[in-house]
Design an enzyme around this catalytic site. Structure first.
Site, PDB file in Angstrom:
ATOM      1  N   HIS A 260       0.877  -1.162  -0.147  1.00 53.95           N
ATOM      2  CA  HIS A 260       0.050   0.168  -0.001  1.00 53.95           C
ATOM      3  C   HIS A 260       0.762   1.271  -0.111  1.00 53.95           C
ATOM      4  O   HIS A 260       1.846   1.338   0.878  1.00 53.95           O
ATOM      5  CB  HIS A 260      -0.945  -0.034   1.257  1.00 53.95           C
ATOM      6  CG  HIS A 260      -1.579   1.306   1.434  1.00 53.95           C
ATOM      7  ND1 HIS A 260      -1.629   1.923   2.454  1.00 53.95           N
ATOM      8  CD2 HIS A 260      -2.472   1.911   0.381  1.00 53.95           C
ATOM      9  CE1 HIS A 260      -2.495   3.106   2.059  1.00 53.95           C
ATOM     10  NE2 HIS A 260      -3.040   3.137   1.198  1.00 53.95           N
ATOM     11  N   SER A 261       0.519   2.201  -0.913  1.00 55.25           N
ATOM     12  CA  SER A 261       1.308   3.562  -0.868  1.00 55.25           C
ATOM     13  C   SER A 261       2.762   3.298  -1.164  1.00 55.25           C
ATOM     14  O   SER A 261       3.112   2.768  -1.975  1.00 55.25           O
ATOM     15  CB  SER A 261       1.029   4.348   0.230  1.00 55.25           C
ATOM     16  OG  SER A 261       1.534   5.616   0.428  1.00 55.25           O
ATOM     17  N   LEU A 262       3.512   3.666  -0.257  1.00 52.50           N
ATOM     18  CA  LEU A 262       5.003   3.665  -0.485  1.00 52.50           C
ATOM     19  C   LEU A 262       5.483   2.117  -0.737  1.00 52.50           C
ATOM     20  O   LEU A 262       6.363   1.857  -0.889  1.00 52.50           O
ATOM     21  CB  LEU A 262       5.608   4.250   0.620  1.00 52.50           C
ATOM     22  CG  LEU A 262       7.120   4.289   0.854  1.00 52.50           C
ATOM     23  CD1 LEU A 262       7.574   5.342  -0.855  1.00 52.50           C
ATOM     24  CD2 LEU A 262       7.777   5.040   1.733  1.00 52.50           C
ATOM     25  N   SER A 295      -0.204   3.378  -4.725  1.00 53.84           N
ATOM     26  CA  SER A 295       1.328   3.440  -4.796  1.00 53.84           C
ATOM     27  C   SER A 295       1.975   4.429  -5.838  1.00 53.84           C
ATOM     28  O   SER A 295       1.665   4.363  -6.988  1.00 53.84           O
ATOM     29  CB  SER A 295       2.030   1.962  -5.247  1.00 53.84           C
ATOM     30  OG  SER A 295       1.748   1.131  -4.039  1.00 53.84           O
TER      31      SER A 295
END
Length: 638
Positions: A260-262, A295
């Protein structure tokens, strides 16, 4: 027997990423006659003076209570009780209703209580709490519980125990699933819901590939500013370590990554490290799913306000901030990166890390994954906007064309509802489907084709429609328009017209309404001020409007010609973002030039960046449609 009985009491503390789960099982036949409910009381015992210290904490936690028969995907009649943020010196009171919803068997009833830490920035602080359960509210103020061991059974799990669930069949080959968190986040709490949805989907499948164990690296919590390379190397070391430990007990022959995300770039960096440390790892372990939710694979240099980008560039968020603004940070370690290209030429590592991630040897491993899937929010995610989360290239033209039918469809649906009282399912309750090259949109079961949401048309927007900036905005999306795109009816646009370069766009083509660009400031504020789901939303899945609006496979052959490849030098002076645009384009092409990607776009309410992984079970339930789709499609044997 007195009716005021304190049945259980406990004192614990939670830090960053910590969760504590209680499962209370009570034999109500041994309670005082007439007992219809039990009373839960939880207090955050920290000093109220700590409430303002948000950046070093916050010194609070989330609580929810669930009867044993609760299922978020099924209709429910009982009010769900939770507290999104129990701050220092505050109380949370809840009732355990003794009814069919909590009935386990015979006279035994069961409830589950989750307590999740809200600490997200530093790893040092701890938050203490007291928990009491009694037969009356008055009893929860007593000091010591009565001895009724045969009446109540309490099971407890801490973070490590919840993240150490064995596979359902230890004799069969095991599929290892690695989950990776994002900035100001953690695995233990923030990805717990998604982990359990994956386990639930796998448990209901007979496919041998669904014999999974889910693990997450907790070594990076509180270290988000240390840079993607640092985080990825630590994740890579964790993957090798956990693989070795599991291999002593099971036959681990498959692996998947969910970030998730980074976490998306971080898990890519981990693949670089793993290949260099153990070149034969992915020959012995089959890569299955590479999944990223919201991401920033292209960084955020062109998606943030200038003052935010400058702040990240000068190091207000450490090396990670510079990584995300596509800057190289000198004097940093190169551990985990290959120094030679696949053709044997020496590789320069003095480049932004986002440019290095899609290169070999990770590129060859990514090609081996059976599924490569991106989930992105169409609106309300100003942290990781749509263009960078979806790797830039989408079928923007078809999205806009279908969007033109929105008002007619809505009017038709309203008319149908007025004439038909038969209940219908909604996108939140519809099962996931497999995409194909010809699949542009998921058709919801209520007859509404999933489309990119648009803002209501107003006079100002109409007046600005043909202004010069409208053309500029369209060109930005036209440059990222895939070629040979498919129409909603399955036909190819190339049958009617050739791909039109941005320089030849005319006024007719400028009649294009892309999705609104999310605001970074509003997205940051929505973390604190976002609306909570109503009880109706929680209890009745058929009232949920969050949906998957686009689900399609994108092939390398659909990539348009590079726009910034051979541009005159003077344009670098005229357009200050020219170099960043060129770099983002190169990175996007590197990710997609040799492999197919499945891109799933979702329409979620604020705060979409956390909702997309359901960071907290009830607070972020708006994202359940995305998590359910991801879990059932990739780990449910569908």
């Amino acid at each position: 027997m007195s009716s005021d009985l304190l049945l259980y009491t406990d004192r614990q503390e939670v830090g960053i990423g910590d969760v504590y789960r209680y499962r209370f099982t009570v034999d109500v036949s041994q309670l005082p006659p007439g007992t219809q409910e039990l009373y839960l009381r939880i207090k955050n015992v920290e000093s109220p003076l700590l409430r303002p210290f948000y950046m070093s904490g916050p010194y609070s936690f989330y609580v929810d209570v669930r009867p044993c028969k609760y299922d978020e995907d099924k209709e429910w009649e009982e009010t769900m009780q939770y507290c999104c943020d129990l701050r220092p010196d505050e109380y949370f009171h809840a009732k355990f209703l003794i009814n069919e919803n909590s009935l386990l068997e015979g006279s035994r009833h069961s409830w589950t209580v989750d307590i999740l830490s809200q600490i997200c920035v530093t790893a040092g602080p701890r938050v203490k709490y007291k928990l009491k359960l009694g037969t009356t509210r008055k009893s929860t103020k007593q000091r010591e519980p009565k001895t009724l061991e045969s009446c109540i059974d309490v099971q407890t799990w801490d973070t490590l125990q919840l993240w150490d669930i064995p596979p359902k069949d230890s004799e069969k080959p095991v599929h290892l699933v690695i989950m990776t968190h994002g900035i100001f986040s953690n695995v233990g709490c923030d990805m717990l819901y998604m982990k359990e949805r994956i386990e639930k989907a796998a448990l209901n499948s007979d496919d041998d590939a669904c014999n999974i164990v889910v693990r997450g690296c907790m070594d990076n919590m509180g270290k988000s500013s240390h840079g993607i390379r640092f985080l990825g190397v630590r994740l890579g070391k964790y993957v090798l370590r956990i693989y070795d430990e599991l291999s002593e007990k099971y036959n681990v022959d498959k692996i998947s990554f969910v970030g998730h995300s980074l976490g998306g770039p971080t898990q890519t960096m981990a693949i670089h490290y793993i290949v260099l440390e153990r070149p034969d790892f992915f020959e012995n372990v089959q890569p299955v799913n590479f999944i990223a939710l919201a991401s920033p694979f292209l960084g955020v240099a062109n998606d943030m306000p200038l003052f935010v980008s400058l702040g990240l560039t000068i190091g207000t968020f450490g090396i990670t901030g510079r990584d995300l603004t596509l800057k190289h940070t000198p004097l940093t370690s190169t551990e985990g990166f290959a120094t030679m290209d696949s053709d044997g030429k020496k590789r320069s590592l003095r480049r932004p890390i986002m440019e290095l991630l899609p290169l070999s040897p990770a590129q060859e491993i990514l090609q081996k994954f059976q599924n490569r899937t991106l989930y992105a929010s169409v609106l309300h995610d100003g942290i990781v906007p749509l263009r960078t989360a979806a790797l830039l290239y989408l079928d923007w033209r078809s999205l806009a064309k279908v969007g033109q039918l929105r008002h007619e469809q809505q009017k038709s649906n309203r008319d149908d509802k007025e004439n038909d009282d038969t209940p219908v399912d909604t996108p939140g309750a519809s099962p996931p489907t497999e995409p194909s090259s010809n699949t542009t949109f998921m058709s919801n079961s209520n007859g509404v084709t999933g489309i990119i949401p648009e803002a209501p048309l107003d006079k100002t927007a109409t007046a600005q429609f043909f202004m010069p900036h409208k053309m500029v905005k369209y060109r930005k999306y036209a440059r990222a328009q895939v070629t040979d795109s498919k129409n909603p009816d399955g036909s190819s646009e190339s049958d009617d017209q050739e791909f039109t370069s941005p320089s030849k766009i005319n006024q007719e083509e400028a009649k294009f309404n892309p999705p609104r660009e999310a605001s970074t400031i509003l997205a940051a504020l929505s973390v604190i001020t976002s609306p909570l789901p109503t009880q109706e939303y929680i209890k009745y899945p058929n009232t949920r409007t969050d949906s998957i609006v686009h689900d399609r496979l994108y092939h390398p052959s659909e990539l348009p010609p590079p726009h910034y490849e051979s541009r005159p030098f003077y344009k670098k002076i005229i357009y200050p973002n020219e170099s960043n645009n060129k770099l983002q384009e190169e990175i996007a092409i590197s990710w997609q030039k040799s492999m197919t990607w499945r891109k799933v776009l979702v329409d979620l309410k604020p705060d979409a960046h956390n909702n997309i992984v359901v960071r907290r079970r009830f607070v972020n339930l708006f994202g359940n449609v995305a998590v359910r789709h991801m879990a059932e499609t990739h780990f449910g044997g569908k």
